[in-house]
Design an enzyme around this catalytic site. Structure first.
Site, PDB file in Angstrom:
ATOM      1  N   ASP A  13       0.852  -1.175   0.000  1.00  0.00           N
ATOM      2  CA  ASP A  13       0.000   0.000   0.000  1.00  0.00           C
ATOM      3  C   ASP A  13       0.898   1.239   0.000  1.00  0.00           C
ATOM      4  OD1 ASP A  13      -2.399   1.606   0.453  1.00  0.00           O
ATOM      5  OD2 ASP A  13      -1.668   1.810   2.512  1.00  0.00           O
ATOM      6  N   ASP A  15      -0.312   5.143   1.064  1.00  0.00           N
ATOM      7  CA  ASP A  15      -0.601   6.052   2.170  1.00  0.00           C
ATOM      8  C   ASP A  15      -0.641   5.303   3.497  1.00  0.00           C
ATOM      9  OD1 ASP A  15      -0.953   8.616   0.827  1.00  0.00           O
ATOM     10  OD2 ASP A  15      -2.693   7.705  -0.120  1.00  0.00           O
ATOM     11  N   THR A 108      -2.581   0.814  -4.617  1.00  0.00           N
ATOM     12  CA  THR A 108      -3.066   1.993  -3.930  1.00  0.00           C
ATOM     13  C   THR A 108      -4.426   2.435  -4.451  1.00  0.00           C
ATOM     14  OG1 THR A 108      -2.613   4.345  -3.482  1.00  0.00           O
ATOM     15  CG2 THR A 108      -1.737   3.434  -5.536  1.00  0.00           C
ATOM     16  N   SER A 109      -5.201   3.067  -3.580  1.00  0.00           N
ATOM     17  CA  SER A 109      -6.488   3.631  -3.986  1.00  0.00           C
ATOM     18  C   SER A 109      -6.321   5.002  -4.635  1.00  0.00           C
ATOM     19  CB  SER A 109      -7.424   3.739  -2.781  1.00  0.00           C
ATOM     20  OG  SER A 109      -7.749   2.463  -2.286  1.00  0.00           O
ATOM     21  N   LYS A 140     -10.693  -0.769  -2.497  1.00  0.00           N
ATOM     22  CA  LYS A 140     -10.563  -1.447  -1.212  1.00  0.00           C
ATOM     23  C   LYS A 140     -11.745  -0.997  -0.336  1.00  0.00           C
ATOM     24  CE  LYS A 140      -5.502  -0.958  -1.411  1.00  0.00           C
ATOM     25  NZ  LYS A 140      -4.324  -0.313  -0.772  1.00  0.00           N
ATOM     26  N   ASP A 165      -1.886  -0.559   6.151  1.00  0.00           N
ATOM     27  CA  ASP A 165      -2.111   0.138   7.421  1.00  0.00           C
ATOM     28  C   ASP A 165      -3.568   0.359   7.753  1.00  0.00           C
ATOM     29  OD1 ASP A 165      -2.681   3.517   7.039  1.00  0.00           O
ATOM     30  OD2 ASP A 165      -2.283   2.258   5.304  1.00  0.00           O
TER      31      ASP A 165
END
Length: 216
Positions: A13, A15, A108-109, A140, A165
């Site tokens: 991931d 962030d 990642t989003s 996600k 996270d």
């Protein structure tokens, strides 16, 4: 206590895992919550690790999707522009440098401009394989992004270890059938297999047979 795990690939991931963008994310989403008369803490708890339009749909279920997508684009543009306070998660640069010969991907989003901007602001390089919001139809906590990354790397999902996270991210990785290393003490509440405070001291090696070993 030291843990040793083996895999064939690592999925990362961004962030909260590689990049600490919390001040920016919190500032922008708090503004959005207040503008719509919503509980700021509830919105912030839901927003991390997810695409913006899916968060909006959760809190404004009667609003047209087109409006959520439009406003999400506006907020993404603001997020790309605001890089003040963005830094690497401790150990991220050294960790990424250790993955030169290890199959790995960013999942990642964020979209490409946001991922590129935040990684650059933190002094990090985007991995050669990156699955971003443009590449998936479901954000996600759906597992699509992680499954797509495993497919690109030609690795069975069960042979992937994910570094995450957020609640949404850990949920997505577990739904994909992958083991999860939570980054940051708060991640322990979301059910990862193991937790590290940050990436400092995480050691990754790859054997001649392709086995990737992660020592925590």
């Amino acid at each position: 206590m030291t843990f040793t795990l083996t895999a064939r690939a690592l999925l990362l991931d961004m962030d909260g895992t590689l990049v600490d963008s919390t001040p920016v994310v919190n500032r922008i989403w708090a503004d959005w919550a207040r503008a719509h008369g919503l509980d700021v803490d509830a919105v912030l708890d839901a927003a991390h690790g997810r695409q913006g339009h899916s968060v909006m749909a959760e809190f404004l279920p009667d609003r047209p999707r087109s409006e959520n997508v439009r406003q999400d684009a506006e907020m993404l543009a603001r997020e790309v522009a605001e890089t003040d306070g963005i830094v690497e998660i401790p150990g991220a640069a050294v960790f990424l440098a250790s993955l030169t010969d290890v199959p790995h991907a960013l999942v990642t989003s964020a979209n490409v401009p946001l991922a590129s901007g935040r990684m650059a602001a933190a002094g990090l390089t985007v991995p050669a394989v990156a699955v971003t919001s443009e590449d998936v139809t479901e954000s996600k906590p759906a597992p699509e992004g992680f499954l797509s990354a495993a497919s690109i790397l030609d690795v069975d999902p069960a042979d992937c270890i994910v570094f995450e996270d957020s609640r949404a991210g850990v949920t997505a990785a577990r739904a994909a059938g992958m083991r999860v290393i939570g980054v940051g003490s708060a991640s322990s509440a979301f059910g990862p297999n193991h937790v590290v405070a940050d990436l400092t001291g995480v050691i990754v090696t790859r054997d001649d047979d392709g086995t990737v070993t992660v020592r925590l």
